[in-house]
Design a protein around this motif. Structure first.
Motif, mmCIF file in Angstrom:
data_model
loop_
_atom_site.group_PDB
_atom_site.id
_atom_site.type_symbol
_atom_site.label_atom_id
_atom_site.label_comp_id
_atom_site.label_asym_id
_atom_site.label_seq_id
_atom_site.Cartn_x
_atom_site.Cartn_y
_atom_site.Cartn_z
ATOM 1 N N GLU A 411 98.072 75.749 83.403
ATOM 2 C CA GLU A 411 98.843 74.747 82.668
ATOM 3 C C GLU A 411 98.400 73.332 83.054
ATOM 4 O O GLU A 411 98.124 73.053 84.220
ATOM 5 C CB GLU A 411 100.335 74.889 82.962
ATOM 6 N N SER A 412 98.336 72.456 82.068
ATOM 7 C CA SER A 412 98.040 71.053 82.344
ATOM 8 C C SER A 412 98.769 70.184 81.324
ATOM 9 O O SER A 412 98.508 70.292 80.128
ATOM 10 C CB SER A 412 96.542 70.783 82.264
ATOM 11 N N PRO A 413 99.719 69.347 81.754
ATOM 12 C CA PRO A 413 100.153 69.189 83.139
ATOM 13 C C PRO A 413 100.965 70.381 83.629
ATOM 14 O O PRO A 413 101.506 71.139 82.832
ATOM 15 C CB PRO A 413 101.023 67.928 83.089
ATOM 16 N N TYR A 414 101.039 70.527 84.946
ATOM 17 C CA TYR A 414 101.796 71.614 85.557
ATOM 18 C C TYR A 414 103.167 71.070 85.956
ATOM 19 O O TYR A 414 103.272 70.157 86.766
ATOM 20 C CB TYR A 414 101.033 72.127 86.772
ATOM 21 N N TYR A 415 104.245 71.620 85.363
ATOM 22 C CA TYR A 415 105.606 71.160 85.627
ATOM 23 C C TYR A 415 106.205 71.933 86.798
ATOM 24 O O TYR A 415 106.165 73.173 86.817
ATOM 25 C CB TYR A 415 106.482 71.336 84.381
ATOM 26 N N PHE A 487 106.518 59.745 93.244
ATOM 27 C CA PHE A 487 106.384 58.382 93.736
ATOM 28 C C PHE A 487 107.575 57.552 93.252
ATOM 29 O O PHE A 487 108.024 57.688 92.117
ATOM 30 C CB PHE A 487 105.077 57.762 93.231
ATOM 31 N N LEU A 488 108.069 56.680 94.111
ATOM 32 C CA LEU A 488 109.155 55.787 93.745
ATOM 33 C C LEU A 488 108.655 54.753 92.748
ATOM 34 O O LEU A 488 107.498 54.314 92.807
ATOM 35 C CB LEU A 488 109.718 55.092 94.986
ATOM 36 N N ARG A 489 109.533 54.348 91.831
ATOM 37 C CA ARG A 489 109.239 53.316 90.838
ATOM 38 C C ARG A 489 108.016 53.667 89.990
ATOM 39 O O ARG A 489 107.276 52.811 89.554
ATOM 40 C CB ARG A 489 109.039 51.953 91.517
ATOM 41 N N SER A 490 107.781 54.959 89.794
ATOM 42 C CA SER A 490 106.668 55.413 88.958
ATOM 43 C C SER A 490 107.117 56.632 88.178
ATOM 44 O O SER A 490 108.114 57.279 88.524
ATOM 45 C CB SER A 490 105.444 55.781 89.808
ATOM 46 N N LEU A 491 106.384 56.952 87.122
ATOM 47 C CA LEU A 491 106.640 58.206 86.435
ATOM 48 C C LEU A 491 106.330 59.366 87.368
ATOM 49 O O LEU A 491 105.643 59.216 88.375
ATOM 50 C CB LEU A 491 105.783 58.297 85.165
ATOM 51 N N SER A 492 106.806 60.544 87.001
ATOM 52 C CA SER A 492 106.785 61.656 87.949
ATOM 53 C C SER A 492 105.491 62.456 87.942
ATOM 54 O O SER A 492 105.486 63.634 88.253
ATOM 55 C CB SER A 492 107.969 62.590 87.650
ATOM 56 N N SER A 493 104.376 61.863 87.563
ATOM 57 C CA SER A 493 103.084 62.546 87.613
ATOM 58 C C SER A 493 102.417 62.306 88.959
ATOM 59 O O SER A 493 102.532 61.226 89.549
ATOM 60 C CB SER A 493 102.163 62.053 86.494
ATOM 61 N N VAL A 494 101.722 63.337 89.440
ATOM 62 C CA VAL A 494 100.988 63.238 90.698
ATOM 63 C C VAL A 494 99.595 63.814 90.480
ATOM 64 O O VAL A 494 99.446 64.912 89.944
ATOM 65 C CB VAL A 494 101.703 64.001 91.832
ATOM 66 N N TYR A 495 98.577 63.070 90.893
ATOM 67 C CA TYR A 495 97.182 63.531 90.872
ATOM 68 C C TYR A 495 96.709 63.724 92.304
ATOM 69 O O TYR A 495 97.118 62.989 93.217
ATOM 70 C CB TYR A 495 96.286 62.519 90.159
ATOM 71 N N GLY A 536 95.013 67.337 88.315
ATOM 72 C CA GLY A 536 96.267 66.718 87.891
ATOM 73 C C GLY A 536 96.346 66.653 86.383
ATOM 74 O O GLY A 536 95.407 67.017 85.688
ATOM 75 N N PRO A 537 97.499 66.234 85.826
ATOM 76 C CA PRO A 537 98.683 65.799 86.570
ATOM 77 C C PRO A 537 99.642 66.939 86.882
ATOM 78 O O PRO A 537 99.677 67.939 86.196
ATOM 79 C CB PRO A 537 99.334 64.820 85.604
ATOM 80 N N ILE A 538 100.428 66.736 87.952
ATOM 81 C CA ILE A 538 101.559 67.599 88.293
ATOM 82 C C ILE A 538 102.817 66.792 87.990
ATOM 83 O O ILE A 538 102.946 65.649 88.430
ATOM 84 C CB ILE A 538 101.519 68.003 89.777
ATOM 85 N N ARG A 539 103.768 67.381 87.220
ATOM 86 C CA ARG A 539 104.956 66.630 86.813
ATOM 87 C C ARG A 539 106.213 67.422 87.119
ATOM 88 O O ARG A 539 106.201 68.648 87.165
ATOM 89 C CB ARG A 539 104.910 66.303 85.326
ATOM 90 N N SER A 550 103.121 68.293 75.972
ATOM 91 C CA SER A 550 102.567 68.907 77.179
ATOM 92 C C SER A 550 101.165 68.417 77.453
ATOM 93 O O SER A 550 100.709 68.443 78.577
ATOM 94 C CB SER A 550 102.571 70.433 77.044
ATOM 95 N N GLY A 551 100.443 67.937 76.442
ATOM 96 C CA GLY A 551 99.100 67.400 76.672
ATOM 97 C C GLY A 551 99.194 65.944 77.057
ATOM 98 O O GLY A 551 98.758 65.056 76.354
#
Length: 607
Positions: A411-415, A487-495, A536-539, A550-551
């Motif tokens: 899956e990409s992004p992976y929730y 991450f604080l003050r950011s959207l919930s995606s992580v690479y 990434g991204p991981i959300r 999802s894309g």
């Protein structure tokens, strides 16, 4: 007598073709839109000649009660040559209506013979025409087939530099309702010459019934080179290293089929020799003319391991594995090199003298930062020639479902849930079993360009996050796990980005065997075999609905992250302005009420 026999067979062939044309026409010019297959369930095939008018929208549904699939072939299409694909096209759907999954779309500009297969026993196709007044016709036939029943020698994969293949049953009559695909794939740098020594199929001006189609590429949609039938012996040449051949037959008039062979020609310019290095092999190309200048024969060439033989065409092609054919690996000065030697095995004419130059070709691959350097030494008496080139390591990074690292997450992004355990593996794709992967550093970022802020999970081989666990060295795999965060003050995606080192397992002084260096980070700039991997991204799952797609696009995410403080400022300003408006309105309203309170209503006095 042979001439008479030939004329007789040709007459019979033409007569049978005319009979099939007449029988096909007897099946009728299909009306616009129809349900097919239901009236006569014993019929397992049907041909349709569709004459189309301007501004039509026609739909045909094919249905079969048995558990069989449907294959439909549009062997001749004549649509508006000036029409665009949006206003005039053929669409094929998997199921009983145009609401089913779209199998494909065909226009006048398509350069292939369209063939579609249903996943079950129903299929629908729709033809839409524009308003232009031109002649339109489509010839199509369909039949039912079972994927559990296969025709022997019907298609296959050919990967040698030369070979041959025939239609099923050749030279006996080919089977009916056959659809066979042969994929020819040779080494990079070659072209393919295909020669048909015989084709004996049903004659038709447009090759609508039985035909051989040749495509310039690895699939049946990669560009049609030719479509042939009848009695011909054509030749074809690919523009690259792959070619696809199709045999399609209908339900009548089976003949001998075809016989074909192919050869490969190396097309890149090689004056003497060339060397390329990949993650698992060295490839050496030697010009035959270069060998002939020394009176050497290509059959006399050998590696350190003489059982490893080259492929011969217009060049000599050695594919040398890094862990075989006598290849020697050497570890020194923070680098890994692989070396092999090509020599000539022919016996000298005398035990005392020789008039041939003693030629040795020493091939060497040296691993460098995120790449490899290829060096070829050619020793010709006192003459040495060097050739250099560049390549890259083949590494990948992926997420896995558990600590067994067996099932990859695609899956990409992976929730994920906050604090969920994530399992990460970096893989080196290399045939040398003595190499090991070491995770030197891994960091996370809310954006794919890894601009600030970033967060270290691993640094200098040490875990920097309390939930991060680095697994011990395990061959070509570097593994670790950590708990999901945002991450604080950011959207919930992580690479994630990892820098890895690749070492020889026998070198006990290598950086890989030193593990975590917590006090000071050892300088790794001299290590030539290092590379980066990114995933990434991981959300977070709760942000799935907010994303709406999802894309998720990396660039969009980065822009949203950068613009978020600006949007918050606008929101705050709007709230202050709204509060001021409410205060002003309240003051005015109260003033108006006080004024109205001073007025008294009085009755009019009677006069």
């Amino acid at each position: 007598m042979e001439v008479v026999r030939g004329l007789l067979s040709l007459a019979l062939l033409i007569a049978s073709c005319l009979a099939e044309v007449n029988s096909t026409e007897d099946e009728g010019k299909s009306n616009c839109s129809a349900s097919l297959g239901g009236a006569n369930m014993a019929e397992n095939h049907k041909a349709l000649i569709l004459q189309l008018n301007p501004s039509e929208n026609c739909t045909w549904t094919i249905e079969r009660p048995e558990n069989e699939s449907i294959r439909i072939i549009f062997s001749q299409i004549q649509l508006d040559p000036d029409g665009n694909c949006q206003s005039e096209n053929i669409k094929v759907f998997d199921g009983t209506s145009t609401n089913g999954p779209l199998l494909g779309k065909v226009c006048s500009e398509n350069d292939f013979v369209p063939v579609f297969e249903s996943s079950f026993n129903t299929l629908t196709f729709q033809i839409v025409t524009d308003s232009a007044t031109v002649q339109r016709s489509v010839f199509t036939f369909y039949y039912y087939f079972s994927s559990d029943i296969s025709i022997p020698n019907c298609g296959g994969y050919l990967d040698t530099l030369e070979g041959s293949f025939t239609s099923p049953n050749y030279p006996k009559p080919h089977p009916e309702l056959a659809y066979c695909v042969w994929h020819i794939q040779v080494e990079k740098g070659y072209k393919i010459n295909l020669n048909f020594t015989e084709i004996f199929l049903e004659i038709d001006k447009h090759c609508r019934f039985d035909f051989v189609a040749v495509y310039d590429g690895s699939s049946t949609t990669s560009g049609l080179i030719g479509k042939v039938c009848g009695r011909v012996t054509p030749t074809f040449e690919s523009s690259s290293d792959s070619l696809t051949v199709v045999l399609s037959t209908d339900y009548a008039n089976s003949y001998r089929g075809f016989s074909a062979s192919y050869t490969s020609v190396y097309t890149e310019n090689v004056n003497t020799t060339s060397l390329t290095c990949s993650s698992d092999k060295m490839r050496v190309i030697i010009n035959k003319s270069y060998l002939e200048s020394f009176n050497y024969n290509e059959n006399d060439l050998q590696l350190i391991d003489s059982t490893c033989r080259p492929k011969l065409s217009n060049v000599v092609d050695f594919s040398i594995p890094l862990d075989g054919c006598g290849t020697i690996k050497k570890v020194e000065d923070q680098s890994i090199t692989y070396t092999n030697i090509i020599t000539f095995s022919a016996s000298p004419t005398s035990e005392v003298i020789t008039r041939k130059k003693q030629l040795q070709i020493i091939v060497k691959c040296e691993m460098e930062h995120n790449s490899t350097v290829e060096i070829t030494y050619i020793t010709e008496d006192d003459i040495i020639q060097n050739q250099n080139a560049l390549g890259k390591y083949n590494t990948t990074m992926a997420l896995f479902e558990s600590d067994s690292f067996e099932k990859t997450i695609l899956e990409s992004p992976y929730y994920v849930d906050l604090n969920q355990t994530l399992y990460v593996q970096v893989s080196l794709h290399n045939s040398d079993p003595n190499l090991v992967v070491f995770l030197d550093s891994c960091r996370a970022s809310p954006t794919s360009d890894f601009a600030s802020p970033t967060y270290d999970l691993i640094k200098s081989g040490c875990s920097r996050d309390e939930t991060c666990k680095v697994y011990p060295l395990f061959g070509h795999y570097g593994r670790f796990q950590f708990n999901a965060f945002k991450f604080l003050r950011s959207l919930s995606s992580v690479y994630l980005q990892c820098k890895i080192l690749i070492c020889d397992s026998s070198d006990h002084q290598s950086r890989c065997n030193q593990g975590c260096l917590s006090r000071r980070k050892r300088d790794i700039s001299s290590y030539k075999w290092k590379t980066d991997s990114i995933i990434g991204p991981i959300r977070l799952k709760r942000d799935r609905s907010a994303s709406g797609n999802s894309g998720f696009q990396h660039q969009t995410h980065a822009e949203e992250t950068q613009n978020q403080p600006f949007n918050n400022l606008h929101l705050f300003s709007f709230m202050v302005l709204a509060l001021n408006v409410v205060i002003v309105v309240t003051v005015i309203a109260r003033h108006f009420v006080n004024q109205r309170a001073d007025y008294k209503y009085q009755k009019l006095q009677d006069h």
